[in-house]
Design a protein around this motif. Structure first.
Motif, mmCIF file in Angstrom:
data_model
loop_
_atom_site.group_PDB
_atom_site.id
_atom_site.type_symbol
_atom_site.label_atom_id
_atom_site.label_comp_id
_atom_site.label_asym_id
_atom_site.label_seq_id
_atom_site.Cartn_x
_atom_site.Cartn_y
_atom_site.Cartn_z
ATOM 1 N N THR A 61 0.372 -1.146 -0.286
ATOM 2 C CA THR A 61 0.013 0.187 0.167
ATOM 3 C C THR A 61 0.575 1.401 0.632
ATOM 4 O O THR A 61 0.716 2.415 -0.263
ATOM 5 N N VAL A 62 2.106 1.419 0.870
ATOM 6 C CA VAL A 62 3.316 2.171 0.442
ATOM 7 C C VAL A 62 3.348 2.584 -1.044
ATOM 8 O O VAL A 62 3.915 3.512 -0.969
ATOM 9 N N ILE A 63 4.043 1.458 -0.983
ATOM 10 C CA ILE A 63 4.444 1.821 -2.024
ATOM 11 C C ILE A 63 4.094 2.048 -3.318
ATOM 12 O O ILE A 63 3.937 2.709 -4.493
ATOM 13 N N PHE A 64 2.702 1.642 -2.825
ATOM 14 C CA PHE A 64 1.513 1.848 -4.565
ATOM 15 C C PHE A 64 1.134 3.850 -4.642
ATOM 16 O O PHE A 64 0.833 4.041 -5.260
ATOM 17 N N SER A 65 0.710 4.212 -2.774
ATOM 18 C CA SER A 65 0.471 5.021 -3.026
ATOM 19 C C SER A 65 1.573 6.570 -3.461
ATOM 20 O O SER A 65 1.428 7.168 -3.636
ATOM 21 N N TRP A 66 2.605 5.659 -2.880
ATOM 22 C CA TRP A 66 4.103 6.246 -3.484
ATOM 23 C C TRP A 66 4.290 6.871 -4.487
ATOM 24 O O TRP A 66 3.922 8.049 -4.994
ATOM 25 N N THR A 67 3.860 5.166 -5.185
ATOM 26 C CA THR A 67 3.960 5.456 -6.774
ATOM 27 C C THR A 67 2.386 6.214 -7.847
ATOM 28 O O THR A 67 3.199 7.021 -8.130
ATOM 29 N N TYR A 68 1.842 5.976 -6.666
ATOM 30 C CA TYR A 68 0.998 6.951 -7.699
ATOM 31 C C TYR A 68 0.824 8.174 -7.162
ATOM 32 O O TYR A 68 0.643 9.215 -8.430
ATOM 33 N N LEU A 69 1.429 8.371 -6.336
ATOM 34 C CA LEU A 69 2.027 10.346 -5.498
ATOM 35 C C LEU A 69 2.791 10.512 -6.816
ATOM 36 O O LEU A 69 2.453 11.908 -7.178
ATOM 37 N N LEU A 70 3.848 9.755 -6.713
ATOM 38 C CA LEU A 70 5.230 10.142 -7.976
ATOM 39 C C LEU A 70 4.592 10.463 -8.921
ATOM 40 O O LEU A 70 4.676 11.634 -9.883
ATOM 41 N N LEU A 71 3.715 9.251 -9.926
ATOM 42 C CA LEU A 71 2.999 9.599 -10.942
ATOM 43 C C LEU A 71 2.394 10.495 -11.078
ATOM 44 O O LEU A 71 2.400 11.370 -12.224
ATOM 45 N N GLY A 72 0.981 10.928 -10.017
ATOM 46 C CA GLY A 72 0.437 11.456 -10.574
ATOM 47 C C GLY A 72 1.065 13.101 -9.960
ATOM 48 O O GLY A 72 0.479 13.937 -10.982
ATOM 49 N N ARG A 73 2.134 13.379 -9.141
ATOM 50 C CA ARG A 73 3.124 14.019 -9.498
ATOM 51 C C ARG A 73 3.242 14.307 -11.139
ATOM 52 O O ARG A 73 3.512 15.511 -11.341
ATOM 53 N N GLU A 74 4.157 13.907 -11.316
ATOM 54 C CA GLU A 74 4.948 13.907 -12.906
ATOM 55 C C GLU A 74 3.226 14.364 -14.355
ATOM 56 O O GLU A 74 3.638 14.474 -14.977
#
Length: 165
Positions: free
Chosen positions: A15-28
């Motif tokens: 969940t943490v990895i997914f959240s960070w990935t989503y957050l980073l991709l969302g930021r990009e």
């Protein structure tokens, strides 16, 4: 640690990895979106400046074109006035030339008549030279009219004791 604990830890990590990935991709994606919006705004700003500058340049060009047309019109007016003046001057010159030619013809006729009168009286060349000199003709004119040289005219005038200049 049992299996369930491992599962919770893995789920939490996932969940943490997914959240960070989503957050980073969302930021990009949101960064790309922001970059695209800034780029579009910059393009719109540049297009506005281009329209403004091109409108100003076209207006200046139109003013210069009108000024050139006005100057050409003035030049044509001046040229036509100049042509009229030139034709008037040519007309005056030709009339002066005609008058001068008429005077010359009259003078030649008068001189010819005087010369014929002298010839009718049967003067010799010497008497003709002296007579013409006494009437005010120059030595050069006498020589031309009688067809003799200026030296001959001077010699004859000296022989008859006339003052020669």
């Amino acid at each position: 640690m049992n299996f369930l604990d491992y599962l919770v830890v893995i789920s939490t990590l996932g969940t943490v990895i997914f959240s960070w990935t989503y957050l980073l991709l969302g930021r990009e994606n949101s960064q790309r979106e922001l970059d695209r919006e800034e780029l579009e705004e910059r393009i719109m700003e540049l297009m506005g400046k281009f329209r403004y500058m091109s409108a100003n340049r076209l207006e200046l060009l139109e003013r210069k074109t009108q000024e050139i047309r006005r100057l050409i019109s003035e030049a044509n007016t001046v040229m036509s006035k100049l042509m009229v003046k030139m034709s008037e001057m040519e007309r005056l010159e030709s009339s002066k030339t005609e008058n001068t030619e008429k005077k010359v013809v009259k003078e030649e006729q008068k001189t010819k008549k005087e010369f014929e009168d002298d010839t009718e009286k049967d003067f010799g060349i010497e008497k003709k030279i002296v007579s013409m000199y006494d009437r005010g003709f120059s030595e050069i004119d006498i020589a031309k009219k009688l067809g003799v040289t200026v030296g001959e005219v001077r010699l004859i005038l000296q022989l008859f004791k006339r003052n020669v200049g």
